[in-house]
Design an enzyme around this catalytic site. Structure first.
Site, short mmCIF file in Angstrom:
data_model
loop_
_atom_site.label_atom_id
_atom_site.label_comp_id
_atom_site.label_asym_id
_atom_site.label_seq_id
_atom_site.Cartn_x
_atom_site.Cartn_y
_atom_site.Cartn_z
N HIS A 38 0.83 -1.21 0.00
CA HIS A 38 0.00 0.00 0.00
C HIS A 38 0.87 1.26 0.00
O HIS A 38 1.41 1.65 1.04
CB HIS A 38 -0.96 -0.01 1.19
N CYS A 78 -12.44 -5.26 6.77
CA CYS A 78 -11.81 -5.47 5.46
C CYS A 78 -10.54 -6.27 5.67
O CYS A 78 -9.97 -6.26 6.76
CB CYS A 78 -11.45 -4.14 4.81
N HIS A 135 -7.42 -9.11 3.50
CA HIS A 135 -6.84 -9.75 2.33
C HIS A 135 -6.72 -11.24 2.58
O HIS A 135 -6.19 -11.64 3.63
CB HIS A 135 -5.45 -9.19 2.05
N GLU A 169 -9.85 -8.63 13.89
CA GLU A 169 -10.13 -7.20 14.04
C GLU A 169 -11.17 -6.91 15.11
O GLU A 169 -11.06 -5.93 15.84
CB GLU A 169 -10.63 -6.61 12.72
N TYR A 174 -12.50 -1.39 -6.89
CA TYR A 174 -12.39 0.05 -6.77
C TYR A 174 -10.92 0.47 -6.71
O TYR A 174 -10.04 -0.34 -6.42
CB TYR A 174 -13.13 0.58 -5.54
N GLU A 189 -5.56 2.63 -2.66
CA GLU A 189 -6.15 1.29 -2.58
C GLU A 189 -6.60 0.96 -3.99
O GLU A 189 -7.19 1.80 -4.69
CB GLU A 189 -7.35 1.25 -1.64
N GLU A 204 -8.25 -2.49 -5.50
CA GLU A 204 -8.60 -3.86 -5.11
C GLU A 204 -9.76 -4.45 -5.90
O GLU A 204 -10.70 -3.74 -6.25
CB GLU A 204 -9.01 -3.88 -3.63
#
Length: 187
Positions: free
Chosen positions: A36, A78, A80, A98, A115, A125, A127
């Site tokens: 990122h 969110c 990965h 989280e 997006y 971002e 992804e």
């Protein structure tokens, strides 16, 4: 007689993300800590929206120490998937990490969501981010390094808030809010 065996995969604590080509096919991996930047490559992720027993949706405020979009209000979770990890397993793992809670009734709501967005510091971002909806199974115990605040809200109130003040929410939540059947039905 001598036999040879393949060496086992080295054990590492480096979290990897799956890099994608323009068509969405995997082309490699990169360390999450390095991916990122202001030139983030297209990669695989997911978003998850959580509901409670009353049908309210969870919105969370990203921790102030997050590299991208610190302090911004967003969906529940969110993350990965690790290379080779099933997406549903990744969602369950990340929600537990989280938010400290298990989930049930996990459903894929937006399989083709993608997006690209740039935050105020220039972090990008980019992804392919399938969107899931699930129900919480227990009390939230958020990790303060991930989530600093949270709120349960009726879907129609969340949609009204996102439409009235889109700049106060993550860009992925704003885009998802117009597409999610749960929220579209709240209009």
């Amino acid at each position: 007689m001598t036999t040879t065996r393949e060496a086992p995969e080295p054990v590492t604590d480096v979290e990897l993300v799956v890099l994608l080509d323009e068509g969405g096919s995997p082309i490699g991996t990169a360390p999450k800590a390095d991916v990122h930047t202001d030139a983030t490559p297209f990669h695989l992720a997911f978003s998850c929206h959580l509901l409670d027993d009353e049908g309210r949706m969870l919105v969370t405020r990203r921790a102030l120490g997050k590299r991208a979009w610190p302090g911004v209000w967003t969906n529940a979770c969110c993350g990965h998937p690790a290379p080779g990890e099933h997406m549903e397993t990744a969602v369950q793992r990340r929600v537990r990490q989280e938010l400290g809670v298990d989930i049930t009734a996990l459903e894929l709501a937006l399989p083709d969501f993608e997006y690209r967005a740039v935050d105020a510091s220039g972090i990008v971002e980019h992804e392919r981010c399938p969107v899931y909806i699930a129900r919480v199974d227990g009390e939230l115990r958020p990790d303060p390094d991930e989530t600093v605040e949270w709120q349960w809200v009726e879907p129609e109130r969340l949609l009204a808030g996102v439409r009235a003040t889109p700049w106060a929410f993550s860009p992925w939540l704003v885009l998802q809010a117009e597409q999610l059947p749960l929220l579209a039905g709240a209009a």
